[in-house]
Design a protein around this motif. Structure first.
Motif, PDB file in Angstrom:
ATOM      1  N   VAL A 171      39.260  -6.941   2.101  1.00 30.32           N
ATOM      2  CA  VAL A 171      38.268  -8.030   2.556  1.00 30.32           C
ATOM      3  C   VAL A 171      36.927  -7.408   2.524  1.00 30.32           C
ATOM      4  CG1 VAL A 171      37.618  -9.582   4.400  1.00 30.32           C
ATOM      5  CG2 VAL A 171      40.013  -8.930   4.287  1.00 30.32           C
ATOM      6  N   THR A 172      36.217  -8.012   1.509  1.00 26.63           N
ATOM      7  CA  THR A 172      34.592  -7.246   1.489  1.00 26.63           C
ATOM      8  C   THR A 172      33.698  -8.483   2.234  1.00 26.63           C
ATOM      9  OG1 THR A 172      35.405  -6.347  -0.581  1.00 26.63           O
ATOM     10  CG2 THR A 172      33.118  -6.853  -0.296  1.00 26.63           C
ATOM     11  N   LEU A 173      33.260  -7.817   3.144  1.00 19.57           N
ATOM     12  CA  LEU A 173      31.900  -8.728   3.987  1.00 19.57           C
ATOM     13  C   LEU A 173      30.814  -8.484   3.369  1.00 19.57           C
ATOM     14  CD1 LEU A 173      31.023 -10.799   5.933  1.00 19.57           C
ATOM     15  CD2 LEU A 173      31.000  -8.678   7.520  1.00 19.57           C
ATOM     16  N   GLU A 174      30.041  -9.337   2.435  1.00 22.52           N
ATOM     17  CA  GLU A 174      28.802  -9.069   1.758  1.00 22.52           C
ATOM     18  C   GLU A 174      27.755  -9.324   2.626  1.00 22.52           C
ATOM     19  OE1 GLU A 174      28.571 -11.118  -2.028  1.00 22.52           O
ATOM     20  OE2 GLU A 174      30.792 -10.855  -2.435  1.00 22.52           O
ATOM     21  N   ALA A 175      27.219 -10.555   3.115  1.00 22.79           N
ATOM     22  CA  ALA A 175      26.299 -10.725   4.067  1.00 22.79           C
ATOM     23  C   ALA A 175      26.281 -12.291   4.636  1.00 22.79           C
ATOM     24  CB  ALA A 175      24.932 -10.831   3.260  1.00 22.79           C
ATOM     25  N   ALA A 176      25.529 -12.263   5.688  1.00 26.17           N
ATOM     26  CA  ALA A 176      25.086 -13.510   6.325  1.00 26.17           C
ATOM     27  C   ALA A 176      23.887 -14.073   6.029  1.00 26.17           C
ATOM     28  CB  ALA A 176      25.504 -13.531   7.680  1.00 26.17           C
ATOM     29  N   TYR A 177      23.886 -15.269   5.358  1.00 25.44           N
ATOM     30  CA  TYR A 177      22.460 -15.787   5.163  1.00 25.44           C
ATOM     31  C   TYR A 177      22.094 -16.829   5.933  1.00 25.44           C
ATOM     32  CZ  TYR A 177      23.550 -13.150   0.467  1.00 25.44           C
ATOM     33  OH  TYR A 177      23.585 -12.041  -0.394  1.00 25.44           O
ATOM     34  N   SER A 178      20.805 -17.034   5.708  1.00 28.82           N
ATOM     35  CA  SER A 178      19.904 -18.071   6.788  1.00 28.82           C
ATOM     36  C   SER A 178      20.251 -18.026   8.090  1.00 28.82           C
ATOM     37  CB  SER A 178      20.330 -19.435   5.924  1.00 28.82           C
ATOM     38  OG  SER A 178      19.769 -20.411   6.595  1.00 28.82           O
ATOM     39  N   VAL A 179      20.222 -16.730   8.500  1.00 29.50           N
ATOM     40  CA  VAL A 179      20.603 -16.707   9.910  1.00 29.50           C
ATOM     41  C   VAL A 179      19.501 -17.170  10.977  1.00 29.50           C
ATOM     42  CG1 VAL A 179      21.852 -14.475   9.499  1.00 29.50           C
ATOM     43  CG2 VAL A 179      19.570 -14.398   9.933  1.00 29.50           C
ATOM     44  N   PRO A 180      19.703 -17.435  12.190  1.00 31.46           N
ATOM     45  CA  PRO A 180      18.864 -18.014  13.297  1.00 31.46           C
ATOM     46  C   PRO A 180      17.421 -17.228  13.009  1.00 31.46           C
ATOM     47  CG  PRO A 180      20.912 -17.984  13.984  1.00 31.46           C
ATOM     48  CD  PRO A 180      21.114 -17.266  12.955  1.00 31.46           C
ATOM     49  N   GLU A 181      16.381 -17.991  13.260  1.00 30.27           N
ATOM     50  CA  GLU A 181      15.090 -17.374  13.348  1.00 30.27           C
ATOM     51  C   GLU A 181      14.837 -16.373  14.646  1.00 30.27           C
ATOM     52  OE1 GLU A 181      12.572 -17.440  11.274  1.00 30.27           O
ATOM     53  OE2 GLU A 181      13.874 -18.496  10.054  1.00 30.27           O
ATOM     54  N   SER A 182      15.724 -16.476  15.566  1.00 29.59           N
ATOM     55  CA  SER A 182      15.801 -15.493  16.865  1.00 29.59           C
ATOM     56  C   SER A 182      16.159 -14.124  16.522  1.00 29.59           C
ATOM     57  CB  SER A 182      16.531 -16.413  17.904  1.00 29.59           C
ATOM     58  OG  SER A 182      17.822 -16.490  17.483  1.00 29.59           O
ATOM     59  N   PHE A 183      16.779 -14.086  15.217  1.00 34.18           N
ATOM     60  CA  PHE A 183      17.173 -12.740  14.866  1.00 34.18           C
ATOM     61  C   PHE A 183      15.814 -12.076  14.357  1.00 34.18           C
ATOM     62  CE2 PHE A 183      21.999 -13.435  13.930  1.00 34.18           C
ATOM     63  CZ  PHE A 183      22.245 -13.955  15.187  1.00 34.18           C
ATOM     64  N   VAL A 184      15.451 -11.117  14.978  1.00 38.05           N
ATOM     65  CA  VAL A 184      14.303 -10.197  14.565  1.00 38.05           C
ATOM     66  C   VAL A 184      14.438  -8.813  14.763  1.00 38.05           C
ATOM     67  CG1 VAL A 184      12.579 -12.050  15.540  1.00 38.05           C
ATOM     68  CG2 VAL A 184      13.478 -10.442  17.048  1.00 38.05           C
ATOM     69  N   PRO A 185      13.979  -8.199  13.906  1.00 38.51           N
ATOM     70  CA  PRO A 185      14.103  -6.460  13.755  1.00 38.51           C
ATOM     71  C   PRO A 185      13.531  -5.678  14.685  1.00 38.51           C
ATOM     72  CG  PRO A 185      12.749  -7.274  12.117  1.00 38.51           C
ATOM     73  CD  PRO A 185      13.102  -8.507  12.691  1.00 38.51           C
ATOM     74  N   VAL A 186      12.586  -6.609  15.739  1.00 42.56           N
ATOM     75  CA  VAL A 186      12.075  -5.643  16.520  1.00 42.56           C
ATOM     76  C   VAL A 186      12.816  -5.855  18.018  1.00 42.56           C
ATOM     77  CG1 VAL A 186       9.623  -5.731  15.385  1.00 42.56           C
ATOM     78  CG2 VAL A 186      10.453  -7.554  17.072  1.00 42.56           C
TER      79      VAL A 186
END
Length: 1092
Positions: A171-186
């Motif tokens: 099982v290869t999990l590549e990515a989740a796209y168009s994630v919610p805007e509330s996801f921030v790297p800070v």
């Protein structure tokens, strides 16, 4: 789950050599190798000094003990690699008690070959440098550092039978796209995780969890190909994270198996994968499935088509050094947030030969009611074991995604072993999924309010989707190989005998030349008779030489202008070439021009002499008044057979079909036509023989394979039918009809999964064809199947079709009708089996293509027609599968007939209701810009004609022939229009109409119609000529003999009148009115009936 014996087995790993090594403190460092597996150190090698050339001999052996009792299992070998860390030992400094070491690099060894039945293998693995290592900057001309590794076991871990029956899930999990805007790297660090449950033996499930996804802001597309990574924590060297020879390659959206693979999704996916935020994992998890687990895995897919793949976010907790106990105090039971789920359709893995599915899947809020309704699964990996995740959620301390954390809540959950977790779903939780649209963007009815998962609702608002790949080492359902299918077909279809050797030689070449001379001379005499026959009869012996010379000049002029002279030359060329090769043995070029001229002169003399010999042989026969032979080609025979079918004279039709086979026994189409005719007469056995004979002529002929499959279904030989259909799809994977018939076959067998596979492939090929085809004109009519979202084109034939053909019509107004009459129409798929026109006996154009070509006012494609007939009371109880089986047969049969419409001049047999339905269809077509299409007017005329409204039919036919472009089947339009003119006593129009069709496609019926019109106009000479032509084409037609008797009675030829009347009675004329007319004329002239 594993096949290791209870006493265990040992895996030996030997590191022999190292290459291109260098250290921090010089080019000859002292190094050693440490072997690690499953976060356990297996041992260290001796400390060896590296040579100035960078090589080192370690000869270090370590071992892994396999055991079922809480130790290392085969599954650990599948998804966990062996790490080899090379460390430099620094020289001791003054007053230094302990040695200092620095890590140079790390190598990764994949132990998967041991699960493939190998007893040992050797490999050269690269040594990936750690950050700051001197190996990061290799010297000029040197290669990448590497280690020689040998892995062995005393005996294979798996027997050949176990290797064949087991499988490996990736099982290869590549990515989740168009994630919610509330996801921030800070802000606080978050651990983005995805998990799914893999069925194992019995009721246990194997939990596969991917952790530590990387949140990216977007701005550019992820590069492809990019390497897949090990889902293992604490890998020291960055390069060691990548799985050797494993890459994410992507691919076109249309070829994916997910939800966002439609053309309308392309723009959204391009934006999401280029601009919007995404979470990237690029991890590959593995799971070894032993034979029992494979069976459980396959059964789970069959019982539960949709599998939940959960996604969540958990705060990343940093544990202070020396205070591990503080973790439990800071733990929060509600730390699980943004809990979502994607529904993955696993059914394609049950398709024959399918080992991989990859696609994009929408993420929905995780709601118990919705998840249970779609997947029948009550257990959640993150919710029901969420409190355990915190133990493994420390910064820098991620466990393997495949590890199973131990529960701390002993009151609520059972204790777990080292590698097993009992917090799984209860027996019976996984049942067949509900039949809901997995691509729906809205929650299902009756589910819990979205307020129960407001954070998860943001996935829907953002349009989040995950891209993952599920791959098996071996297909769950093996697919037959093309060689096996070809072999099975050969076993069912014995090879045809070799062709008879053709005789040759000089004598045969000369005799062939004689035959061609006779044929050409006969054709020239016929042309002369046509031009000057009447004049020669009048002048008789008084014709002088000047007149003959004038006739010769005119004949030469006519032959040259008409092109017949050049046709005669081409006809004679092959015979001359054979004489040159066989008699004169000339097969190479001449060396000089003089030699060529000498040979031509000699050849000319010989050819002229042989021409006189041939003419001397043929002229005496001609002078004796030998009747001329009418040469009928294969297409004319097909037309005559069709007309015999029209009149339900099946015996005569069989004669014509058999005549075609006798003339050209190697012609595959003739066998298909005769087989279709045998189906019409319900001679199933002979039809099967014909189709199999056609297949023996060409074992790769798709249409023959499909027809053999259809016959096998009809005769309930389902195993052979599957072989034929599969072979057709294998030989031509883009054939929509082949995949559709295979799907219908599986529907008859109640094999829903394979039926879905076949129809899915048919739609994919149809969609690909549509994308490649340029847009048609604006008159196109499309019928969309709104229930499945699949567009299906239907076609209506111009007129009636096969007797007793059972069809199922899935349109808004018609379902399951059993035919009785043979004059109505049936919508059917428009894919052609005969793609190109075949002369005068072409198949009939389909109604949807009439509309498609309406703006062009022309018809290019040709379709067979099927019947729609009134409902038989007993049929109402027939199952849809039985109807489907009959539909498959008649649909495919009609496709292989040049024309399957039957023309009857007995309108009283036509029910009014279906005609009204199709008349409404015609009226609708008139509203969609099809009014300028001659085919539509022809169809409308046929419907009126068959319903008995000849006045309206006449108007439609006249409108049809007025177009500049002809309809696809003008032959029968002229026939029926001429018939109407005769009924209405418009004999001049009838004569003109029949003359046109006699020029286009002469047949017995066309000449008969012309003869009748001329007779009614008292043009007895012309009538006799036309009737003679009709009689020459078919001397078994009683009506032709009847009118010949009338003509002979009118002109006073008693003997001929009596002979014609004798054959009229012998052939049992059915027209009582015409027979009464003959008797009236006989009484009037006083002769003609020898019985008195």
């Amino acid at each position: 789950m594993e096949q290791v014996s209870s006493i265990g087995r040992t895996v030996h790993i030997t590191v022999t050599n190292g290459y291109d090594l260098k250290g921090f403190k010089g080019d000859t460092p002292v190094t050693f190798v440490r072997a690690e597996f499953n976060q356990v150190v297996l041992g260290d090698s001796s400390k060896i000094t590296v040579s100035p050339e960078g090589t080192v001999k370690y000869n270090f052996t370590s071992s892994i003990e396999l055991s079922l009792d809480g130790g290392i299992t085969l599954d650990d070998l599948a998804h966990k690699p062996l790490f080899l860390t090379v460390t430099e030992v620094l020289p001791k400094e003054k007053k230094q008690k302990d040695e200092k070491t620095l890590t140079l690099g790390q190598a990764v060894v994949d132990l998967l070959p041991l699960l493939e039945g190998e007893e040992s293998f050797e490999t050269v693995v690269p040594l990936h440098p750690v950050q700051g290592s001197p190996l990061e900057t290799p010297s000029a001309g040197s290669k990448q550092c590497s280690l020689d590794v040998k892995v062995s076991v005393a005996e294979p871990l798996l027997t050949p039978a176990q290797v064949s029956a087991s499988n490996l899930l990736k099982v290869t999990l590549e990515a989740a796209y168009s994630v919610p805007e509330s996801f921030v790297p800070v802000g606080p660090q978050q651990n983005y995780m995805v998990g799914l449950q893999v069925p194992s033996v019995g009721e246990k499930d194997f939990h596969m969890v991917f952790k530590n996804g990387t949140l990216k802001l977007g701005g550019e597309r992820e590069v492809v190909p990019r390497p897949k990574k090990w889902p293992i924590p604490n890998i020291l060297a960055p390069g060691a994270n990548n799985i050797p020879d494993a890459f994410i390659v992507g691919g076109p959206y249309e070829e994916e198996e997910g939800e966002l693979n439609h053309p309308e999704d392309r723009e959204f996916r391009n934006q999401a994968e280029c601009i919007k935020k995404r979470i990237v994992w690029d991890l590959e998890g593995r799971c070894y499935l032993d034979p029992s687990a494979v069976a459980s895995f396959q059964k789970r897919i069959a019982d539960c088509r949709l599998w939940p793949v959960e996604i969540t976010r958990v705060p990343l907790i940093t544990v202070p050094k020396g205070k591990p106990g503080k973790l439990e105090k800071t733990e929060d039971e509600n730390q699980l947030s943004f809990h979502g789920v994607a529904y993955v359709n696993m059914v394609p893995l049950l398709y024959p030969g399918v080992k991989r599915i990859r696609g994009a899947f929408h993420v929905y809020p995780y709601l118990d009611s919705t998840v249970f309704e779609k997947t029948k699964c009550l257990f959640s990996i993150f919710r029901d074991t969420g409190h355990q995740l915190a133990h493994n959620n420390k910064a820098g301390g991620l466990n393997s995604p495949l590890s199973k954390p131990v529960s701390k809540n002993l009151k609520e959950e059972k204790p777990v072993k080292d590698k097993e977790l009992d917090g799984r779903s209860r027996p019976g939780d996984l049942q067949a999924p509900s039949i809901k649209s997995q691509s729906s963007d809205t929650p299902l009815d009756g589910e819990a309010p979205l307020s129960h998962n407001l954070e998860g609702q943001q996935y829907l608002e953002a349009g989040t989707y995950i891209v993952l790949e599920i791959q098996l080492e071996k297909a769950l359902v093996p697919k037959r190989m093309p060689e096996e299918l070809a072999r099975r077909v050969k076993e069912m279809i014995p090879p045809r005998p070799p062709l008879t050797r053709r005789t040759g030689g000089a004598q045969k070449a000369v005799s062939d030349y004689h035959a061609q001379i006779k044929s050409i001379s006969k054709a020239i005499l016929d042309e002369y008779h046509r031009m000057f026959g009447k004049q020669v009869v009048k002048m008789g012996s008084d014709m002088d030489s000047e007149t003959l010379e004038e006739h010769k000049c005119q004949l030469n002029y006519e032959l040259n202008c008409s092109g017949k002279y050049f046709a005669f030359k081409e006809q004679l060329k092959h015979a001359v070439v054979k004489i040159v090769r066989e008699k004169y043995l000339k097969t190479t070029a001449f060396e000089s021009q003089e030699e060529l001229q000498t040979f031509i002169s000699e050849l000319y003399v010989f050819l002229v002499d042989q021409m006189h010999v041939a003419l001397s042989q043929s002229m005496p026969d001609d002078t004796q008044g030998t009747p001329a032979t009418i040469h009928i080609n294969s297409e004319q025979l097909r037309l005559f057979a069709f007309e015999a079918e029209v009149n339900e004279n099946f015996e005569m039709a069989a004669v014509y079909y058999e005549e075609r086979l006798v003339r050209e026994p190697q012609n595959l189409d003739h066998w298909l036509d005769y087989g279709a005719f045998c189906l019409l007469t319900e001679d199933i056995t002979k039809a099967q023989e014909c189709f199999r004979k056609a297949l023996s002529l060409n074992e790769s002929h798709i249409h023959s394979l499909l027809l053999c499959g259809v016959l096998a279904v009809l005769m309930e030989n389902y195993e052979q039918a599957e072989i034929f259909f599969e072979d057709a799809t294998c030989l031509e994977p883009t054939n929509v009809v082949a995949w559709t018939l295979l799907g219908l076959f599986y529907e008859i067998q109640n094999n829903d999964i394979r039926m879905e596979m076949a129809f899915h492939e048919a739609f994919k090929q149809l969609q690909a064809r549509t994308l490649q085809t340029k847009p048609k004109s604006t008159g196109t009519l499309e019928n969309a199947d709104t229930s499945g979202g699949v567009k299906r084109e239907h076609s209506l034939g111009p007129w009636g079709a096969l007797h007793d053909s059972a069809t199922v019509i899935k349109t808004d107004g018609l379902t399951g009708i059993r035919p009785r009459s043979s004059h109505l129409l049936t919508p059917h798929l428009t894919t052609e089996l005969h793609p190109t026109p075949q002369g005068p006996s072409t198949v009939l154009s389909s109604l949807d293509e009439f509309v498609e070509e309406s703006s062009k006012a022309q018809s290019e494609t040709q379709e067979p027609i099927m019947t729609l007939q009134p409902l038989e009371p007993s049929l109402g109880q027939k199952s849809s599968n039985a109807l489907l089986k009959e539909l498959t047969l008649k649909k495919e049969t009609s496709k292989c007939q040049d024309s399957s419409a039957f023309l009857h001049s007995t309108p009283h047999t036509i029910p009014q209701a279906p005609t009204t339905i199709f008349m409404e269809t015609i009226r609708f077509l008139m509203k969609v810009n099809a009014v300028q299409n001659p085919n539509v007017w022809g169809v409308k005329g046929h419907l009126y004609f068959l319903s008995g409204n000849h006045a309206e039919a006449k108007a439609c036919y006249e409108r049809t022939i007025s177009f500049v472009v002809d309809a696809s089947e003008m032959h029968f339009i002229f026939l029926r229009l001429g018939h109407i003119y005769l009924e209405e006593k418009e004999y001049e129009k009838a004569k003109s109409t029949y003359m046109q069709v006699c020029k286009r496609s002469p047949s017995c019926l066309t000449w008969l119609g012309l003869g009748i019109a001329c007779y009614r106009l008292e043009e007895l000479t012309e009538a006799e000529d036309a009737l003679s032509e009709a009689n020459a084409l078919n001397n078994y037609n009683a009506e032709v003999w009847a009118y010949l008797a009338l003509v002979c009675l009118k002109v006073g030829r008693q003997l001929e009148a009596e002979q014609a009347y004798k054959y009229t009675i012998k052939l049992k004329l059915k027209d009582e009115a015409l027979l009464a007319e003959i008797h009236t004329v006989q009484e009037m002239v006083g002769f003609g009936d020898p019985s008195f």
